[in-house]
Design a protein around this motif. Sequence first.
Motif, PDB file in Angstrom:
ATOM      1  N   ALA A 207     -23.146  10.491   1.680  1.00  0.00           N
ATOM      2  CA  ALA A 207     -21.700   9.843   2.968  1.00  0.00           C
ATOM      3  C   ALA A 207     -20.352   9.393   2.124  1.00  0.00           C
ATOM      4  O   ALA A 207     -19.372   9.724   2.447  1.00  0.00           O
ATOM      5  CB  ALA A 207     -22.342   8.689   3.669  1.00  0.00           C
ATOM      6  N   ALA A 208     -20.514   8.640   0.906  1.00  0.00           N
ATOM      7  CA  ALA A 208     -19.073   8.027   0.541  1.00  0.00           C
ATOM      8  C   ALA A 208     -19.166   9.674  -0.579  1.00  0.00           C
ATOM      9  O   ALA A 208     -17.112   9.296  -0.260  1.00  0.00           O
ATOM     10  CB  ALA A 208     -19.960   7.289  -0.873  1.00  0.00           C
ATOM     11  N   VAL A 209     -19.611  10.608  -0.949  1.00  0.00           N
ATOM     12  CA  VAL A 209     -18.859  12.048  -1.351  1.00  0.00           C
ATOM     13  C   VAL A 209     -18.252  12.115   0.001  1.00  0.00           C
ATOM     14  O   VAL A 209     -16.814  13.045  -0.187  1.00  0.00           O
ATOM     15  CB  VAL A 209     -19.741  12.346  -2.130  1.00  0.00           C
ATOM     16  N   PHE A 210     -18.488  12.457   0.956  1.00  0.00           N
ATOM     17  CA  PHE A 210     -18.211  13.418   1.435  1.00  0.00           C
ATOM     18  C   PHE A 210     -17.080  12.749   2.830  1.00  0.00           C
ATOM     19  O   PHE A 210     -15.934  13.633   2.392  1.00  0.00           O
ATOM     20  CB  PHE A 210     -19.456  13.807   3.373  1.00  0.00           C
ATOM     21  N   GLY A 211     -16.875  11.415   2.578  1.00  0.00           N
ATOM     22  CA  GLY A 211     -15.850  11.295   3.398  1.00  0.00           C
ATOM     23  C   GLY A 211     -14.869  10.915   2.525  1.00  0.00           C
ATOM     24  O   GLY A 211     -13.578  11.142   2.965  1.00  0.00           O
ATOM     25  N   LEU A 212     -14.844  10.562   1.527  1.00  0.00           N
ATOM     26  CA  LEU A 212     -13.659  10.576   0.056  1.00  0.00           C
ATOM     27  C   LEU A 212     -12.784  12.288   0.162  1.00  0.00           C
ATOM     28  O   LEU A 212     -11.988  13.377   0.299  1.00  0.00           O
ATOM     29  CB  LEU A 212     -13.918  10.375  -1.667  1.00  0.00           C
ATOM     30  N   VAL A 213     -13.632  12.830  -0.101  1.00  0.00           N
ATOM     31  CA  VAL A 213     -13.507  14.359  -0.192  1.00  0.00           C
ATOM     32  C   VAL A 213     -12.992  14.494   1.493  1.00  0.00           C
ATOM     33  O   VAL A 213     -11.765  15.327   1.478  1.00  0.00           O
ATOM     34  CB  VAL A 213     -14.524  15.746  -0.163  1.00  0.00           C
ATOM     35  N   PHE A 214     -13.480  14.385   2.927  1.00  0.00           N
ATOM     36  CA  PHE A 214     -13.276  14.606   3.833  1.00  0.00           C
ATOM     37  C   PHE A 214     -10.898  14.407   3.659  1.00  0.00           C
ATOM     38  O   PHE A 214     -10.724  14.912   4.198  1.00  0.00           O
ATOM     39  CB  PHE A 214     -13.913  14.609   4.778  1.00  0.00           C
ATOM     40  N   GLY A 215     -11.010  13.411   3.306  1.00  0.00           N
ATOM     41  CA  GLY A 215     -10.615  12.231   3.591  1.00  0.00           C
ATOM     42  C   GLY A 215      -8.943  13.331   2.529  1.00  0.00           C
ATOM     43  O   GLY A 215      -7.213  13.411   3.102  1.00  0.00           O
ATOM     44  N   ILE A 216      -9.182  13.751   1.490  1.00  0.00           N
ATOM     45  CA  ILE A 216      -8.352  14.534   0.608  1.00  0.00           C
ATOM     46  C   ILE A 216      -8.130  15.453   1.795  1.00  0.00           C
ATOM     47  O   ILE A 216      -6.907  16.002   1.233  1.00  0.00           O
ATOM     48  CB  ILE A 216      -9.183  13.828  -0.328  1.00  0.00           C
ATOM     49  N   VAL A 217      -8.771  16.446   1.583  1.00  0.00           N
ATOM     50  CA  VAL A 217      -8.594  17.802   2.380  1.00  0.00           C
ATOM     51  C   VAL A 217      -8.308  17.257   3.426  1.00  0.00           C
ATOM     52  O   VAL A 217      -7.467  18.300   3.579  1.00  0.00           O
ATOM     53  CB  VAL A 217     -10.365  18.494   2.617  1.00  0.00           C
ATOM     54  N   ARG A 218      -8.053  16.879   4.269  1.00  0.00           N
ATOM     55  CA  ARG A 218      -7.363  16.588   5.457  1.00  0.00           C
ATOM     56  C   ARG A 218      -6.549  15.971   5.862  1.00  0.00           C
ATOM     57  O   ARG A 218      -4.969  15.816   7.125  1.00  0.00           O
ATOM     58  CB  ARG A 218      -8.235  15.442   6.728  1.00  0.00           C
ATOM     59  N   GLY A 219      -5.877  15.295   5.035  1.00  0.00           N
ATOM     60  CA  GLY A 219      -4.665  14.509   4.475  1.00  0.00           C
ATOM     61  C   GLY A 219      -3.627  15.007   5.208  1.00  0.00           C
ATOM     62  O   GLY A 219      -2.447  14.665   5.544  1.00  0.00           O
ATOM     63  N   ASN A 220      -3.328  16.291   4.124  1.00  0.00           N
ATOM     64  CA  ASN A 220      -1.469  17.108   4.512  1.00  0.00           C
ATOM     65  C   ASN A 220      -1.974  17.629   6.295  1.00  0.00           C
ATOM     66  O   ASN A 220      -0.387  17.519   6.749  1.00  0.00           O
ATOM     67  CB  ASN A 220      -1.518  17.775   3.283  1.00  0.00           C
ATOM     68  N   ASP A 221      -2.431  18.039   6.941  1.00  0.00           N
ATOM     69  CA  ASP A 221      -2.436  18.333   7.870  1.00  0.00           C
ATOM     70  C   ASP A 221      -2.675  17.337   8.430  1.00  0.00           C
ATOM     71  O   ASP A 221      -1.774  17.506   9.990  1.00  0.00           O
ATOM     72  CB  ASP A 221      -4.217  19.584   8.077  1.00  0.00           C
ATOM     73  N   ALA A 222      -3.551  16.520   9.084  1.00  0.00           N
ATOM     74  CA  ALA A 222      -3.619  15.190   9.705  1.00  0.00           C
ATOM     75  C   ALA A 222      -2.177  13.923  10.057  1.00  0.00           C
ATOM     76  O   ALA A 222      -2.388  13.326  10.510  1.00  0.00           O
ATOM     77  CB  ALA A 222      -4.704  14.813   9.644  1.00  0.00           C
ATOM     78  N   GLY A 223      -2.011  14.088   7.940  1.00  0.00           N
ATOM     79  CA  GLY A 223      -1.336  13.070   8.040  1.00  0.00           C
ATOM     80  C   GLY A 223      -1.722  11.755   6.420  1.00  0.00           C
ATOM     81  O   GLY A 223      -2.905  11.221   7.393  1.00  0.00           O
ATOM     82  N   TRP A 224      -1.604  11.226   5.885  1.00  0.00           N
ATOM     83  CA  TRP A 224      -2.027  10.138   5.178  1.00  0.00           C
ATOM     84  C   TRP A 224      -2.768   8.941   5.470  1.00  0.00           C
ATOM     85  O   TRP A 224      -3.408   8.335   5.582  1.00  0.00           O
ATOM     86  CB  TRP A 224      -1.177  10.247   3.504  1.00  0.00           C
ATOM     87  N   THR A 225      -2.031   8.851   6.092  1.00  0.00           N
ATOM     88  CA  THR A 225      -1.877   8.047   7.145  1.00  0.00           C
ATOM     89  C   THR A 225      -2.577   7.614   8.624  1.00  0.00           C
ATOM     90  O   THR A 225      -2.519   6.965   9.531  1.00  0.00           O
ATOM     91  CB  THR A 225      -0.536   6.710   7.881  1.00  0.00           C
ATOM     92  N   SER A 226      -3.118   9.057   9.083  1.00  0.00           N
ATOM     93  CA  SER A 226      -4.007   9.012  10.059  1.00  0.00           C
ATOM     94  C   SER A 226      -4.945   7.871  10.468  1.00  0.00           C
ATOM     95  O   SER A 226      -5.267   7.933   8.999  1.00  0.00           O
ATOM     96  CB  SER A 226      -3.961  10.418  10.443  1.00  0.00           C
ATOM     97  N   PRO A 227      -5.768   7.862  11.784  1.00  0.00           N
ATOM     98  CA  PRO A 227      -6.371   7.056  11.278  1.00  0.00           C
ATOM     99  C   PRO A 227      -7.564   7.768  10.488  1.00  0.00           C
ATOM    100  O   PRO A 227      -8.583   6.787   9.805  1.00  0.00           O
ATOM    101  CB  PRO A 227      -6.898   6.547  13.111  1.00  0.00           C
TER     102      PRO A 227
END
Length: 477
Positions: A207-227
């Motif tokens: 869960a830790a690995v998935f959360g960190l990588v998913f957040g980085i992958v989605r950062g630019n598309d969804a916005g780095w401050t998005s929920p």
Amino acid sequence: MSTTSRRTSVGLVVLAASIPAFMASLDNLVVTNALPVLAVDLDASLEQLQWFINGYSLAFASMILMAVALGDRFGRRRVFSGGVALFTVASILCALAPTAEALIAARVLQGIGGAALMPLSLAILSTNVSARMRPLAIGIWGGVAGLGVAVGPLVGGAVVEGLTWHAIFWLNVPVGVLALVLIRAFLAETRGDRVRLDLVGLGLGMAAVFGLVFGIVRGNDAGWTSPQVLAALVGGAVLLLAFLAWEGRTRDPLLPLGLFRDRSFSVANAVGLMFSIGIFGAVFILIQFLQVVQGRSPLEAGAMTMPWTMAPLVVAPLTGIVAPRVGIRALVTTGVALQSGGLAWIGLTLDPAVAYGELVPGFVACGVGMGLVFAPLATAVLAHMRDEDHAKASGTNATVREIGVALGIAVLTAVFTGVGGELTPTGYTDAARTAVLWGAAILAATTGIATLLPSRRAELATAPAAEAAPAPALAPA
């Protein structure tokens, strides 16, 4: 046993252990050269293109330590064979995938099977050959595994252009069957400490690995401050801390934190993480530059990178011979520095009209550098470990490096899209140059970390103790 038959036996052991490692490492990047084709055939987005690689890498990284624990408990050869079988079946599912989502799901299953291949192949190899033969055997193993990573784009390009992208995965089927035959015939069963399976640790770590990588992958598309991005990054970090806390207190940890008391092991893992982030993220960007911007075919793009991809095949086995004479630190530091310099050269010369000859020096530097890093890093990981801990040690290193592959692609793609990069001939180059130079900077920092590896004198000082131990570990000198 005669000298000739003994050599033959060692050669067959190395072959049986190396072919599955080659297959697993090949599939890290074999899809890379087919990404532009997959984007069209499966109507895949840039985010989905990342997940074609990251789905494999994350499943691979998440399950490695559990595969190691299963191997220690039930037999490494048995679990190794099971991983090869699952990998082969998953390859068939990849070849038959009708949609982007189906391919991602099949790649995840393929990564789960592959999780048993890299660490267990090294652990089995190290306990199936004598201590005297281990440096050479690991050198050859490192060359073969490194070759799989390196020629992935070339093989993918050749198959996609000559056949279809489906054939990339069909190729694994006969190789997997051959590997199962060789494993059964030439590898002896080995086990480690038989302990209770750490299912809580597995869940927290995944869960830790998935959360960190998913957040980085989605950062630019969804916005780095998005929920969703903040929840993924913060949640991943919290789960990582919870994983470390649990591993530090449970009786039978998935990741024994005590291994990190060994300096060689700790530094080698830090180098492996940073090395993977820098180099594989850059490969992801560069292969697409050759096709999207310069209009090269998949095969042409793969062939153009051959000065990079083929160098480890020659250099990595030689390091197994040279390492006892010059020491691991010198080889790894030089190798990472060469890769940093090579990426800097490529980044600074990257231009839509750049001549191929101008890129070659950077490709050669990166290839030689990779060859200098693979085998010595594996040696450093196992240098002071008991035979019973070889699978856990190599499994930890493989986990760290696979996380690095996923993070490298995610981070450098985030840099690429963050500065306005697009998958078009006119919107790619400037952003790609920035991303590649980031990769060079990461590897430059890694060079400094590599200097913390034990010196040649320290290696010599610890060698006698290792040789005198009841279960001799691989000494780097």
